[in-house]
Scaffold this motif. Structure first.
Motif, PDB file in Angstrom:
ATOM      1  N   GLY A  92      -1.849  23.422 -55.896  1.00  0.00           N
ATOM      2  CA  GLY A  92      -2.023  24.035 -54.583  1.00  0.00           C
ATOM      3  C   GLY A  92      -1.083  23.454 -53.552  1.00  0.00           C
ATOM      4  N   PRO A  93      -0.881  24.143 -52.435  1.00  0.00           N
ATOM      5  CA  PRO A  93      -0.002  23.653 -51.365  1.00  0.00           C
ATOM      6  C   PRO A  93      -0.550  22.380 -50.742  1.00  0.00           C
ATOM      7  N   LYS A  94       0.315  21.433 -50.459  1.00  0.00           N
ATOM      8  CA  LYS A  94      -0.111  20.146 -49.903  1.00  0.00           C
ATOM      9  C   LYS A  94      -0.346  20.219 -48.394  1.00  0.00           C
ATOM     10  N   VAL A  95       0.142  21.264 -47.771  1.00  0.00           N
ATOM     11  CA  VAL A  95      -0.011  21.411 -46.329  1.00  0.00           C
ATOM     12  C   VAL A  95      -1.148  22.383 -46.037  1.00  0.00           C
ATOM     13  N   SER A  96      -2.067  21.983 -45.186  1.00  0.00           N
ATOM     14  CA  SER A  96      -3.191  22.851 -44.863  1.00  0.00           C
ATOM     15  C   SER A  96      -2.739  24.008 -43.971  1.00  0.00           C
ATOM     16  N   GLY A  97      -3.514  25.070 -44.008  1.00  0.00           N
ATOM     17  CA  GLY A  97      -3.228  26.198 -43.146  1.00  0.00           C
ATOM     18  C   GLY A  97      -2.430  27.309 -43.799  1.00  0.00           C
ATOM     19  N   LEU A  98      -1.891  27.049 -44.988  1.00  0.00           N
ATOM     20  CA  LEU A  98      -1.106  28.072 -45.677  1.00  0.00           C
ATOM     21  C   LEU A  98      -2.040  28.977 -46.473  1.00  0.00           C
ATOM     22  N   ARG A  99      -2.790  29.811 -45.787  1.00  0.00           N
ATOM     23  CA  ARG A  99      -3.842  30.585 -46.429  1.00  0.00           C
ATOM     24  C   ARG A  99      -3.297  31.584 -47.440  1.00  0.00           C
ATOM     25  N   LEU A 100      -2.203  32.271 -47.082  1.00  0.00           N
ATOM     26  CA  LEU A 100      -1.649  33.272 -47.976  1.00  0.00           C
ATOM     27  C   LEU A 100      -1.147  32.627 -49.262  1.00  0.00           C
ATOM     28  N   GLN A 101      -0.498  31.477 -49.131  1.00  0.00           N
ATOM     29  CA  GLN A 101      -0.003  30.772 -50.315  1.00  0.00           C
ATOM     30  C   GLN A 101      -1.160  30.267 -51.173  1.00  0.00           C
ATOM     31  N   LYS A 102      -2.202  29.761 -50.521  1.00  0.00           N
ATOM     32  CA  LYS A 102      -3.375  29.291 -51.264  1.00  0.00           C
ATOM     33  C   LYS A 102      -4.043  30.431 -52.016  1.00  0.00           C
ATOM     34  N   LEU A 103      -4.148  31.576 -51.350  1.00  0.00           N
ATOM     35  CA  LEU A 103      -4.793  32.721 -51.979  1.00  0.00           C
ATOM     36  C   LEU A 103      -3.995  33.233 -53.165  1.00  0.00           C
ATOM     37  N   SER A 104      -2.677  33.300 -53.016  1.00  0.00           N
ATOM     38  CA  SER A 104      -1.839  33.790 -54.112  1.00  0.00           C
ATOM     39  C   SER A 104      -1.890  32.855 -55.307  1.00  0.00           C
ATOM     40  N   LEU A 105      -1.899  31.547 -55.028  1.00  0.00           N
ATOM     41  CA  LEU A 105      -2.006  30.579 -56.127  1.00  0.00           C
ATOM     42  C   LEU A 105      -3.376  30.666 -56.796  1.00  0.00           C
ATOM     43  N   ARG A 106      -4.422  30.874 -55.989  1.00  0.00           N
ATOM     44  CA  ARG A 106      -5.755  31.016 -56.556  1.00  0.00           C
ATOM     45  C   ARG A 106      -5.835  32.223 -57.481  1.00  0.00           C
ATOM     46  N   VAL A 107      -5.236  33.315 -57.048  1.00  0.00           N
ATOM     47  CA  VAL A 107      -5.226  34.519 -57.883  1.00  0.00           C
ATOM     48  C   VAL A 107      -4.499  34.263 -59.196  1.00  0.00           C
ATOM     49  N   GLY A 108      -3.333  33.627 -59.111  1.00  0.00           N
ATOM     50  CA  GLY A 108      -2.545  33.389 -60.315  1.00  0.00           C
ATOM     51  C   GLY A 108      -3.169  32.390 -61.263  1.00  0.00           C
ATOM     52  N   LEU A 109      -3.607  31.241 -60.731  1.00  0.00           N
ATOM     53  CA  LEU A 109      -4.135  30.174 -61.571  1.00  0.00           C
ATOM     54  C   LEU A 109      -5.485  30.543 -62.176  1.00  0.00           C
ATOM     55  N   ARG A 110      -6.387  31.021 -61.332  1.00  0.00           N
ATOM     56  CA  ARG A 110      -7.718  31.379 -61.829  1.00  0.00           C
ATOM     57  C   ARG A 110      -7.661  32.642 -62.681  1.00  0.00           C
ATOM     58  N   GLY A 111      -6.730  33.529 -62.346  1.00  0.00           N
ATOM     59  CA  GLY A 111      -6.560  34.724 -63.154  1.00  0.00           C
ATOM     60  C   GLY A 111      -6.136  34.386 -64.571  1.00  0.00           C
ATOM     61  N   THR A 112      -5.259  33.396 -64.713  1.00  0.00           N
ATOM     62  CA  THR A 112      -4.828  32.965 -66.045  1.00  0.00           C
ATOM     63  C   THR A 112      -5.993  32.369 -66.824  1.00  0.00           C
ATOM     64  N   TYR A 113      -6.764  31.512 -66.152  1.00  0.00           N
ATOM     65  CA  TYR A 113      -7.925  30.890 -66.802  1.00  0.00           C
ATOM     66  C   TYR A 113      -8.924  31.945 -67.255  1.00  0.00           C
ATOM     67  N   LEU A 114      -9.200  32.927 -66.379  1.00  0.00           N
ATOM     68  CA  LEU A 114     -10.148  33.983 -66.721  1.00  0.00           C
ATOM     69  C   LEU A 114      -9.620  34.880 -67.821  1.00  0.00           C
ATOM     70  N   ALA A 115      -8.322  35.132 -67.820  1.00  0.00           N
ATOM     71  CA  ALA A 115      -7.735  36.009 -68.840  1.00  0.00           C
ATOM     72  C   ALA A 115      -7.902  35.409 -70.229  1.00  0.00           C
ATOM     73  N   VAL A 116      -7.624  34.120 -70.351  1.00  0.00           N
ATOM     74  CA  VAL A 116      -7.762  33.453 -71.651  1.00  0.00           C
ATOM     75  C   VAL A 116      -9.226  33.444 -72.088  1.00  0.00           C
ATOM     76  N   SER A 117     -10.135  33.098 -71.164  1.00  0.00           N
ATOM     77  CA  SER A 117     -11.563  33.056 -71.486  1.00  0.00           C
ATOM     78  C   SER A 117     -12.070  34.425 -71.928  1.00  0.00           C
TER      79      SER A 117
END
Length: 454
Positions: free
Chosen positions: A345-370
């Motif tokens: 995740g981004p080390k700087v707080s406040g980057l909501r769009l970047q956090k959301l996009s990373l959440r979609v990508g990372l968690r999406g990969t985990y869910l896809a495999v499961s």
């Protein structure tokens, strides 16, 4: 006492008003108290012990309860089954308490199971526990997708005589809904009101399952409670059932759950555990025992498959079981999400769009495999057994008892050390034997299974 070097950076955070004077792990800096915890992208020490109670009871009363009559009672019978459940409850509470009490070993608040093991054992066992725990949580989550898919298929079957919607397709649908929920809820503490909803959903399908089981049991003239299988098969199945006794009570993530609770950490966690192992156990016991009483040895691995109640009641129970499985999935996935969010995740707080996009990508990969694995291997009962043997027993009994001996060392009497060693040996042997049985069952059932054929 200086903690061992671990592969995580530690930071100091200002304590809350409740932490001052109560925190075991603190250091002085400019005349202020700070609590030392590892860096994490998730919230630490913000939740009340009541919320932690809901997290624990959500896990114990998840839709898995609909499979315990078959996984446990059928292969143990009334006497061994009931006595075993009582023993498993007491031993599980004791083992969970051991981990809770060494949560702040060495003056550091260990928010991850692997951190605690790494501090006491060293770097090598840090990775061993990490792999074992994440395998445990991953298998639990595969099971939740299978449960959700089974519920969807049952609802479909209530209103259609066709078999167009295969179980594997239902598992894919369940995985997609889990993904959408994972995007909405960032971490364990953020569940909030969702935990209350989970409790309501659990009560609904538990009450329906109990009521329908009682009705079917009263209307049934005779039931067979004999333990199925040939002589050799019975031995293996009994070993597997003994292992399954401990699955309902344990998550293998006590430090991660305890990390969310406010100070005094140990006291609040122990209160939450006591509620889990008393009031929290009652619905699960009722579903398991009434289900076995009503259907005997012919009880299904998914209890609602046996129910002959009205269509609306079965549909309601299945829908609530599906929805509750989504919340339970998120709880058991949170340690994995925490690692992904903290590491990538981004080390700087406040980057909501970047956090959301990373959440979609990372968690999406985990869910896809499961989800793909769940779609390929939809064996609910077998997964309960495999989870218990490979992961739950070592994580919740073998390691905690040994951790207690290592952390206290000369503070324990010879009798106490003997008690801990007996637990380590017994659960270690049981884990190996039950793993052999679980793999044997999966191999047997896989021979008749066709992918996307059910």
């Amino acid at each position: 006492m200086i903690p061992r070097q671990l592969p995580h950076k530690y930071e100091v955070y200002p304590p809350t008003s409740e932490d001052v004077g109560n925190s075991v792990a603190s250091t002085s800096f400019h005349d202020q108290q700070f609590t030392e915890v590892p860096r994490t992208a998730h919230e630490i020490g913000k939740d009340s012990w009541v919320q932690v109670c809901f997290v624990l009871t959500t896990g114990i009363n998840s839709a898995y309860v609909l499979g315990y009559s078959d996984a446990i009672m059928v292969h143990l019978g009334w006497i061994a089954g009931v006595v075993g459940l009582i023993a498993a409850t007491v031993l599980s509470l004791y083992a969970s308490s051991l981990v809770a009490k060494i949560h702040e070993a060495g003056g550091t608040r260990h928010i991850r199971y692997r951190d605690l093991a790494g501090y006491i054992y060293g770097k090598k066992y840090f990775y061993t526990v990490w792999i074992l725990q994440y395998l445990n949580l991953f298998m639990f989550n595969i099971g939740f997708i299978i449960l959700g898919g089974s519920a969807i298929k049952d609802v479909y079957g209530l209103f259609s005589d066709e078999n167009a919607l295969k179980l594997s397709y239902c598992n894919l649908i369940a995985g997609l809904v889990c993904f959408l929920f994972a995007i909405m809820v960032p971490n364990l503490s953020a569940l909030g009101a969702w935990l209350g909803l989970s409790a309501v959903l659990s009560l609904i399908y538990n009450i329906v399952a109990i009521t329908v089981s009682i009705k079917d049991g009263i209307n049934s003239s005779a039931r067979d409670y004999s333990i199925p299988g040939a002589s050799v098969g019975k031995i293996f199945l009994t070993i597997g059932a003994i292992s399954n006794l401990f699955v309902p009570f344990n998550s293998g993530m006590i430090p991660e759950i305890q990390a969310t609770v406010r100070a005094p950490v140990v006291g609040n966690m122990l209160k939450a555990l006591c509620v889990q192992f008393t009031i929290g156990d009652l619905p699960m016991f009722a579903v398991m025992l009434f289900g076995y009483w009503a259907y005997g040895s012919s009880v299904s691995s998914y209890l609602l498959d046996n129910a002959s109640g009205p269509v609306w009641a079965k549909a309601l129970a299945n829908i609530t079981a599906f929805l509750q499985s989504i919340i339970s999935f998120h709880i058991f996935a949170c340690p994995s999400y925490e690692y992904l969010d903290t590491t990538f995740g981004p080390k700087v707080s406040g980057l909501r769009l970047q956090k959301l996009s990373l959440r979609v990508g990372l968690r999406g990969t985990y869910l896809a495999v499961s989800t793909v694995i769940a779609a390929l291997l939809p064996f609910i009962g077998d997964f309960i057994g495999l989870i218990g043997s490979v992961c739950v027993l070592p994580l919740t009994f073998v390691i905690p008892h040994h951790l207690c001996m290592m952390s206290k060392k000369n503070k324990l009497s010879s009798l106490q050390k003997l008690w801990h060693w007996l637990n380590v040996i017994f659960f270690g042997v049981l884990s190996v034997a039950a793993t052999v049985e679980s793999v044997r069952l999966i191999v047997i059932h896989s021979k008749d299974y066709k992918i996307f054929g059910d």
